[in-house]
Design a protein around this motif. Sequence first.
Motif, PDB file in Angstrom:
ATOM      1  N   ILE A  14      -6.329  15.603  32.601  1.00 25.70           N
ATOM      2  CA  ILE A  14      -5.633  16.890  32.654  1.00 25.70           C
ATOM      3  C   ILE A  14      -6.616  17.927  33.180  1.00 25.70           C
ATOM      4  O   ILE A  14      -7.554  18.294  32.478  1.00 25.70           O
TER       5      ILE A  14
ATOM      6  N   ALA B  99      -8.278  21.333  31.337  1.00 25.40           N
ATOM      7  CA  ALA B  99      -8.231  21.187  29.883  1.00 25.40           C
ATOM      8  C   ALA B  99      -9.652  21.308  29.331  1.00 25.40           C
ATOM      9  O   ALA B  99     -10.623  21.144  30.064  1.00 25.40           O
TER      10      ALA B  99
ATOM     11  N   VAL C 250     -10.804  17.236  25.677  1.00 24.19           N
ATOM     12  CA  VAL C 250      -9.550  16.530  25.915  1.00 24.19           C
ATOM     13  C   VAL C 250      -9.755  15.546  27.064  1.00 24.19           C
ATOM     14  O   VAL C 250     -10.088  15.925  28.169  1.00 24.19           O
TER      15      VAL C 250
ATOM     16  N   SER D 186      -4.034  12.506  28.934  1.00 23.03           N
ATOM     17  CA  SER D 186      -2.824  12.205  28.190  1.00 23.03           C
ATOM     18  C   SER D 186      -2.394  10.777  28.480  1.00 23.03           C
ATOM     19  O   SER D 186      -2.726  10.213  29.517  1.00 23.03           O
TER      20      SER D 186
ATOM     21  N   THR E  12      -1.764  13.310  23.594  1.00 21.80           N
ATOM     22  CA  THR E  12      -2.955  13.951  24.138  1.00 21.80           C
ATOM     23  C   THR E  12      -4.186  13.272  23.549  1.00 21.80           C
ATOM     24  O   THR E  12      -4.309  13.153  22.338  1.00 21.80           O
TER      25      THR E  12
ATOM     26  N   TYR F  82      -1.477  13.091  18.931  1.00 23.28           N
ATOM     27  CA  TYR F  82      -2.812  13.169  19.505  1.00 23.28           C
ATOM     28  C   TYR F  82      -3.502  11.839  19.251  1.00 23.28           C
ATOM     29  O   TYR F  82      -3.345  11.244  18.179  1.00 23.28           O
TER      30      TYR F  82
ATOM     31  N   ARG G 281      -7.781  24.581  20.626  1.00 22.79           N
ATOM     32  CA  ARG G 281      -6.867  25.522  21.300  1.00 22.79           C
ATOM     33  C   ARG G 281      -7.655  26.461  22.179  1.00 22.79           C
ATOM     34  O   ARG G 281      -8.662  27.022  21.772  1.00 22.79           O
ATOM     35  N   ILE G 282      -7.139  26.629  23.351  1.00 25.67           N
ATOM     36  CA  ILE G 282      -7.857  27.470  24.303  1.00 25.67           C
ATOM     37  C   ILE G 282      -7.605  28.937  23.975  1.00 25.67           C
ATOM     38  O   ILE G 282      -6.487  29.338  23.816  1.00 25.67           O
TER      39      ILE G 282
ATOM     40  N   VAL H 222       3.962  20.572  27.154  1.00 27.20           N
ATOM     41  CA  VAL H 222       2.583  20.130  26.991  1.00 27.20           C
ATOM     42  C   VAL H 222       2.136  20.364  25.550  1.00 27.20           C
ATOM     43  O   VAL H 222       2.702  21.194  24.842  1.00 27.20           O
TER      44      VAL H 222
ATOM     45  N   LEU I  41      -2.878  22.796  24.759  1.00 28.62           N
ATOM     46  CA  LEU I  41      -3.045  22.985  26.202  1.00 28.62           C
ATOM     47  C   LEU I  41      -2.084  24.026  26.772  1.00 28.62           C
ATOM     48  O   LEU I  41      -2.027  24.249  27.962  1.00 28.62           O
TER      49      LEU I  41
ATOM     50  N   ILE J  10      -2.999  26.734  29.448  1.00 29.12           N
ATOM     51  CA  ILE J  10      -3.279  26.438  30.855  1.00 29.12           C
ATOM     52  C   ILE J  10      -2.032  26.773  31.634  1.00 29.12           C
ATOM     53  O   ILE J  10      -1.051  26.049  31.615  1.00 29.12           O
TER      54      ILE J  10
END
Lengths: 164, 927
Positions: free
Chosen positions: A56, A59, A63, A66, A75, A106, A163-164, B591, B595, B598
């Motif tokens: 991905i 990411a 990560v 997927s 994921t 996950y 988490r971004i 997703v 993620l 993004i």
Amino acid sequence: MCPGDVQSIESKGSEGVNPIAGRANDFLTIYIAGQLFGIPVLQLQDVLGDLNVSKIPLAPPEVDGSLNLRGRIVTSINVRRCLGLSERAEGKSVMSVVVEHEGELYSLTIDEVGDVLALKEDSYEKNPVTLDPKWRGVSLGIYRLDEELLIVLDVPKLINDLRI
Amino acid sequence: MDELIGEFITETNESLEELDVDLVNLEKDPNDRDLLSKIFRLMHTIKGTCGFLGLPRLEKLAHHAENVLGRFRDGDLEVTPPAVTLIFESIDGVRFILEGIEQNGEEPAGDDSDIIARLDAVYEGRALDEAAASDAKSDSIKLVGDKIPHEHDTDDSEVSIDDIMASNDLGVDDEDEDLDDSAEEAAALAKKNQPQAAGEESAAAKKTSIAAQSLRVNVDVLENLMTMVSELVLTRNQLMQIMRQQNDSEFTAPLQRLNHVVSDLQDGVMKTRMQPIGNAWAKLPRIIRDISVELDKKIELHMHGQDTELDRQVLDMIKDPLTHMVRNSADHGIEKPADREAVGKSPTGHVTLDAYHEGGHIIIEISDDGKGLSTQKIIEKAIANGLATADEIAEMSTQQIQQFIFHAGFSTAEKVTAVSGRGVGMDVVRTNIEKIGGSIELTSIEGKGSTFLIKIPLTLAIVSALVVEASGERFAVPQLTVRELVMVSEKSEVKIEMIKGSPVYRLRDQLLPLVYLNDVLKLKGYNAEPEVKASEEGASAEADGGSNVVDLKTHSEAQNQYIIVTQIGAYMLGIIVDRVFDTEEIVVKPVARILREIEVFSGNTILGDGSVIMILDPAGIARATGKEEGTDVGAGVEHVEESVQHDTAEKTTLLLFRAGDKAPKAVPLALVSRLENVNIDSVEHANNQMLVQYRGQLMPLLPFSASQEIPQEGNMPVLVFAEGKKSMGIIVDEIVDIIEEHVDVQMSGRDGVMGSAIIAGKATDVCDVTYYMSSVSNGWFDIQTSVGYDSDDVENTSEHARRKILLVDDSPFFRNMLTPLLSVAGYRVTSVEGAAQALELCEKGETFDLIVSDIEMPDMSGFEFAKKVKSEDSIWHDIPLVALTSHGAPSDLDKGHEVGFNKYILKFDRETLLDTLEETLASAARG
């Protein structure tokens, strides 16, 4: 595993001494870089071998990508990177344990899967203060087994931290 | 029996069954508000639905029961044990009538006056035993009537102004506003089917219980089923692919059957999610009626294609946008009858809604024969809001100008009416529609009317997507966003061209901004070796599913690139990929939560071969590259460059050259007008000055440094700097490169050099252009004095000289660059390095004619600074404020205007900067 560590599920009540909720303290043991970890069995969905993981882009580095698990998208998370460990040696086989978190799947890539253990409440201890902060963040505590120490992996925390 | 009544009975029976469990608890706790509300709502629903279905007996009973329950629920009355019994009796009464209807198709004969009298008695607060003596029945009904509007205010959380206004004249009809969804649907269908409703019952149908014929299924269950079917489809596809490679097999026949069954199954499951679009339209006749009453207009609403089915999820999402647009058409579009007659139209305006299928999409047309969009008003508003300059608009087509109505905060309505014109409108509509992968088009002819064309996918669950590859990774692009595909090869006549590192493509008569997908996704090596390509070609042929193959590589030899031309609103963006495979029907899955941020992905999916790929969101890609709202393609190109610039720190485009010694020199490209090669033979000497005739004018030439050797023959590169009509040239030895770099001038300079900075890894002298401009003899450029050549200039310059500008920018480089620039233009410039220092000057009582401020500054941002400056008690309150920024994100623009910036300028745009300052000062002087 040491048979002494195993205790029947019936013999345990749900006295909540440690922060892991659930009716039984059953753990799947896994190895990452030689260290023993435990994941509460109740969080577990599946154990997978090597699978075709699609990358991905953009990411977080933790990560891996997927993968398709019976029509559901999973994921894949590289636990070694989460723990700040070196990369796995090339060519070594990979195992993944699949967990469900907030309705999503996950997979945590690990080195090796051990056993399912029911652990005694009295062998539980809180994280030692000297534990690496990165590890302390995702550890719910430690069980003293006869031969080694088992770190209880805080899977929801591990995932949420990404988490971004 | 009527299908609708059947549905109603099924639903009501279900609700009653649910209630049975709770009712027992009511005995124990008679004042359980939640439960009372539940019963109240049920009665309310029954009452409302009965009105439509023509079941007077049930309606009456439910109505009286509802009144009583309303009071219980509000706590006006205490729930006593006799009252509980009464509630039970009412419910039993309802159940009895329902059973009668179910068996005979009509209400059983009989009279509920006894129970109704007792209900009324309780409602009026009399004890139950007094009820028999009641003689004031008519009074009680009046009381009930009075009570209704009050209930409406307090009970209905969804109540809107319109509803309240309408409730005065609409009696029972308004009650349908707060019916639950299903009742609403039933109501809509009831209206539609009423003509056929009578007398269609067959004796056979009555025998089976209606309740057994349909059941409610949780959406999750359907969702799950959908996933399983999708998986089955994928497995089928895999099998079919294997089959194609083995010609004769005993599996052929069974697989064919499986194929058909799975297809049918997929269709069947899809159908469970489908609902007629009429459901989303049910409220519209009411809305139109309200508007025509309120605004004194005559409007007829025509609806066609209500039966067109689409996915429930999609339906939910377009409900509000549709309502909004119909409101708009009726409010803004349709004129008053008198106005209509004056222009020769019939006094009655028409709003038409049309829905139909078209190739996997639903098209919804909303048209009116009203006054259309006023281009002039839009232009005025666009300029006033700073969305575009007059010059830009002059070059736009009417169509492009009309697109402005989709911008945030744009409403041309002169007055904000209760109905519409609040300025939150079409932008939200567009966003909502685009969110579900739809698009909206607008055509409007002034005086004739407007038509909106909404194109939405049939379902969100399965979309057709183009599978593409970049750097060996595959991605899906929803077909809906793809306008066309272009292949560019070595042999193509039109190639991808670069402007300052940003690729663009001449697509017919337009310049299309491009992005490399690998760049956007930060994938490695998009210049894959041609050999690799060739070998992969074979593999892709196999991977192609056989149908819908996009055959673009017939004559490809060398490395081909494919441009996916995507449409994002009114704006187009080309995405360059390495390969294009196939179109595939994909099941869109969200997703993973970790993620979500993004933005370039709108989902992910599993392909026929079982692999997981990401679905690209072109709008997200456009956002990621820093622009979305470009109104025309040309503007888009600039923005692409922008995006590269503000990747990390503020970067400046610099021209690198050598002159004199070996050390590289740099000058901001923005200051350089042109680069010229001047032949040494054309250089003349006058007044101890090198001159060259340049574009009909004399241009003085200066060597960059005194030590520089001027070549004896041939050409020499010259940097041309211009100010107004005057220009000058600096002779250099060699032009090295144009690069983008964050400039941090570290060493102080000497004559002609602003200082030194690390550029491209080397210590580089940054050229001080002002020095050269001022050292040209005869006051060629007027920097301090106001002596000019022609009278125009004198006037301008002297006027400027009085103008004081405060420049606030944290970057010393920009201060150094802009100060000379502005001084050259004749302003008196004071520069400070932060908002704090600027505010100090304010406290000291200094005044300026204009303030130019950077946005991104440490400590205090430009926005905060603007707020302070524009605050009531500031002495700078009236000074025009111009924002200087390195990127013009639309959100920034809006925010800028909000906090009080008069204008917004991009940092590197010298021309605009000077023009804007001029304009702003002029308009401030006028105002």
